[in-house]
Scaffold this motif. Structure first.
Motif, mmCIF file in Angstrom:
data_model
loop_
_atom_site.group_PDB
_atom_site.id
_atom_site.type_symbol
_atom_site.label_atom_id
_atom_site.label_comp_id
_atom_site.label_asym_id
_atom_site.label_seq_id
_atom_site.Cartn_x
_atom_site.Cartn_y
_atom_site.Cartn_z
ATOM 1 N N THR A 68 4.440 -39.960 -53.080
ATOM 2 C CA THR A 68 5.783 -39.976 -52.508
ATOM 3 C C THR A 68 6.661 -40.932 -53.290
ATOM 4 O O THR A 68 6.250 -42.047 -53.613
ATOM 5 C CB THR A 68 5.748 -40.407 -51.031
ATOM 6 O OG1 THR A 68 4.903 -39.526 -50.298
ATOM 7 C CG2 THR A 68 7.141 -40.403 -50.430
ATOM 8 N N VAL A 69 7.877 -40.484 -53.599
ATOM 9 C CA VAL A 69 8.855 -41.291 -54.320
ATOM 10 C C VAL A 69 10.078 -41.470 -53.435
ATOM 11 O O VAL A 69 10.618 -40.494 -52.914
ATOM 12 C CB VAL A 69 9.267 -40.624 -55.648
ATOM 13 C CG1 VAL A 69 10.316 -41.470 -56.372
ATOM 14 C CG2 VAL A 69 8.047 -40.412 -56.535
ATOM 15 N N SER A 70 10.477 -42.723 -53.254
ATOM 16 C CA SER A 70 11.657 -43.030 -52.447
ATOM 17 C C SER A 70 12.869 -43.187 -53.356
ATOM 18 O O SER A 70 12.821 -43.917 -54.347
ATOM 19 C CB SER A 70 11.423 -44.323 -51.654
ATOM 20 O OG SER A 70 12.619 -44.770 -51.046
ATOM 21 N N LEU A 78 20.526 -38.525 -58.389
ATOM 22 C CA LEU A 78 19.215 -38.979 -58.844
ATOM 23 C C LEU A 78 18.113 -38.114 -58.264
ATOM 24 O O LEU A 78 17.133 -37.792 -58.949
ATOM 25 C CB LEU A 78 19.020 -40.446 -58.461
ATOM 26 C CG LEU A 78 17.719 -41.111 -58.903
ATOM 27 C CD1 LEU A 78 17.514 -40.975 -60.405
ATOM 28 C CD2 LEU A 78 17.697 -42.584 -58.483
ATOM 29 N N LEU A 79 18.252 -37.711 -57.011
ATOM 30 C CA LEU A 79 17.257 -36.847 -56.374
ATOM 31 C C LEU A 79 17.129 -35.526 -57.128
ATOM 32 O O LEU A 79 16.012 -35.080 -57.452
ATOM 33 C CB LEU A 79 17.672 -36.593 -54.927
ATOM 34 C CG LEU A 79 16.641 -35.938 -54.004
ATOM 35 C CD1 LEU A 79 15.580 -36.952 -53.604
ATOM 36 C CD2 LEU A 79 17.330 -35.394 -52.755
ATOM 37 N N LEU A 80 18.251 -34.892 -57.437
ATOM 38 C CA LEU A 80 18.227 -33.611 -58.153
ATOM 39 C C LEU A 80 17.707 -33.775 -59.571
ATOM 40 O O LEU A 80 16.979 -32.916 -60.079
ATOM 41 C CB LEU A 80 19.625 -33.006 -58.172
ATOM 42 C CG LEU A 80 20.169 -32.526 -56.826
ATOM 43 C CD1 LEU A 80 21.630 -32.100 -56.968
ATOM 44 C CD2 LEU A 80 19.338 -31.373 -56.281
ATOM 45 N N MET A 142 12.040 -31.995 -51.884
ATOM 46 C CA MET A 142 13.089 -32.981 -51.634
ATOM 47 C C MET A 142 13.312 -33.040 -50.130
ATOM 48 O O MET A 142 13.474 -32.004 -49.489
ATOM 49 C CB MET A 142 14.379 -32.583 -52.349
ATOM 50 C CG MET A 142 14.273 -32.532 -53.854
ATOM 51 S SD MET A 142 15.809 -31.920 -54.625
ATOM 52 C CE MET A 142 15.686 -30.162 -54.261
ATOM 53 N N LEU A 143 13.326 -34.240 -49.571
ATOM 54 C CA LEU A 143 13.378 -34.394 -48.116
ATOM 55 C C LEU A 143 14.367 -35.465 -47.706
ATOM 56 O O LEU A 143 14.410 -36.548 -48.312
ATOM 57 C CB LEU A 143 11.983 -34.771 -47.584
ATOM 58 C CG LEU A 143 11.912 -35.279 -46.146
ATOM 59 C CD1 LEU A 143 12.187 -34.157 -45.154
ATOM 60 C CD2 LEU A 143 10.551 -35.928 -45.872
ATOM 61 N N ARG A 144 15.150 -35.167 -46.676
ATOM 62 C CA ARG A 144 15.891 -36.196 -45.960
ATOM 63 C C ARG A 144 15.462 -36.119 -44.497
ATOM 64 O O ARG A 144 15.854 -35.207 -43.765
ATOM 65 C CB ARG A 144 17.401 -36.009 -46.079
ATOM 66 C CG ARG A 144 18.182 -37.078 -45.271
ATOM 67 C CD ARG A 144 19.674 -37.042 -45.519
ATOM 68 N NE ARG A 144 20.018 -37.700 -46.758
ATOM 69 C CZ ARG A 144 20.655 -37.118 -47.778
ATOM 70 N NH1 ARG A 144 20.987 -35.845 -47.699
ATOM 71 N NH2 ARG A 144 20.934 -37.792 -48.872
ATOM 72 N N LEU A 169 9.860 -36.162 -52.798
ATOM 73 C CA LEU A 169 11.006 -37.019 -53.121
ATOM 74 C C LEU A 169 11.808 -37.226 -51.843
ATOM 75 O O LEU A 169 12.329 -36.259 -51.277
ATOM 76 C CB LEU A 169 11.892 -36.375 -54.180
ATOM 77 C CG LEU A 169 11.278 -36.060 -55.543
ATOM 78 C CD1 LEU A 169 12.328 -35.432 -56.451
ATOM 79 C CD2 LEU A 169 10.713 -37.324 -56.182
ATOM 80 N N VAL A 170 11.902 -38.459 -51.387
ATOM 81 C CA VAL A 170 12.555 -38.756 -50.119
ATOM 82 C C VAL A 170 13.903 -39.422 -50.384
ATOM 83 O O VAL A 170 13.988 -40.416 -51.112
ATOM 84 C CB VAL A 170 11.685 -39.681 -49.250
ATOM 85 C CG1 VAL A 170 12.383 -39.970 -47.917
ATOM 86 C CG2 VAL A 170 10.320 -39.049 -49.004
ATOM 87 N N ALA A 171 14.947 -38.875 -49.772
ATOM 88 C CA ALA A 171 16.278 -39.473 -49.855
ATOM 89 C C ALA A 171 16.355 -40.610 -48.851
ATOM 90 O O ALA A 171 16.697 -40.410 -47.691
ATOM 91 C CB ALA A 171 17.355 -38.428 -49.574
#
Length: 257
Positions: A68-70, A78-80, A142-144, A169-171
């Protein structure tokens, strides 16, 4: 439970999702014996590729599968950019969960393949179940989340990710994230005195975490540049590094077209 739809394909037209773990990989994992254990990461090892400019700031040059990456402050650019490298992996599928405002044109601009992007706009309180289901079918999610995440559900999802080899990838913050990235400073280019058009954003990205990432790394990037691409900032020879103002760097001339 939300219905997953590929961005460009109707339910009738969509081809079945290819399994991320191939039969050959499963066979190899079974033949490796009990010693392989959780380290096999569901038959997938190694790193998920990232865009070259981001490889310089990541301790291993890519995203470790099954982790998991925060992304601090939930920076969408940055997420995209981090997710865009999934297109070059064997499976190539990605998913976006809990991101109803995600701009698909922006996602395509950063390099995501919209034909291989699954979207669950508003999973509500079921986001953890949605991520668990998707983790076995896609390379990256990608998750929020819909609110703060407690350590116990985060630990349960961490086990799912380790088994599947999917990258999450967590926002925003995430308990126990192995890697944290954030934009420490940034500046948009292109606007004049009350007029103009945004042409690019220059940022300082910092990566910190555990293990090889404990010391932290920093990179200056165009996120994106005037062509919509992610690339490293290259200073003209003999010029200072005034990131805040760009004074004397020639960066305004590079960005404003």
């Amino acid at each position: 439970m939300p219905v997953f739809e590929s961005v460009f394909e109707s339910t009738a037209e969509r081809q079945p999702l290819r399994p991320v773990v191939s039969a050959a990989a499963l066979g190899a994992g079974a033949g490796a014996g009990a010693g392989a254990g959780a380290g096999a990461v569901g038959g997938r090892r190694g790193l998920l590729p990232v865009l070259p400019a981001l490889g310089a700031v990541l301790p291993e040059g890519g995203l470790r599968r099954g982790t998991t990456v925060s992304v601090g402050a939930g920076d969408t650019g940055l997420l995209l950019a981090l997710a865009a490298g999934a297109r070059d992996s064997d499976g190539g599928w990605a998913a976006a969960v809990g991101l109803p405002d995600l701009g698909l044109a922006a996602a395509a601009g950063y390099g995501l393949d919209l034909r291989r992007l699954l979207v669950a706009d508003d999973p509500g309180p079921h986001w953890a179940e949605v991520v668990s289901v998707l983790a076995g079918a896609v390379e990256l999610i990608m998750l929020r989340p819909d609110g703060p995440v407690a350590p116990k559900p985060a630990a349960r999802l961490a086990a799912v990710l380790r088994r599947s080899g999917c990258v999450l990838l967590v926002a925003g913050p995430w308990p126990g994230a192995g890697l944290r990235l954030e934009v420490r400073s940034g500046r948009w280019f292109g606007l004049g005195d009350g007029h103009g058009q945004l042409t690019g954003r220059q940022v300082e990205v910092v990566a910190e975490g555990r293990g090889s990432a404990v010391r932290g790394r920093t990179a200056r990037l165009w996120l994106p540049d005037e062509c919509g691409e992610v690339r490293s900032v290259v200073e003209p020879a003999g010029v200072g590094e005034d990131v805040t103002s760009g004074a004397g760097t020639g960066l305004d001339r590079m960005a404003v077209v």
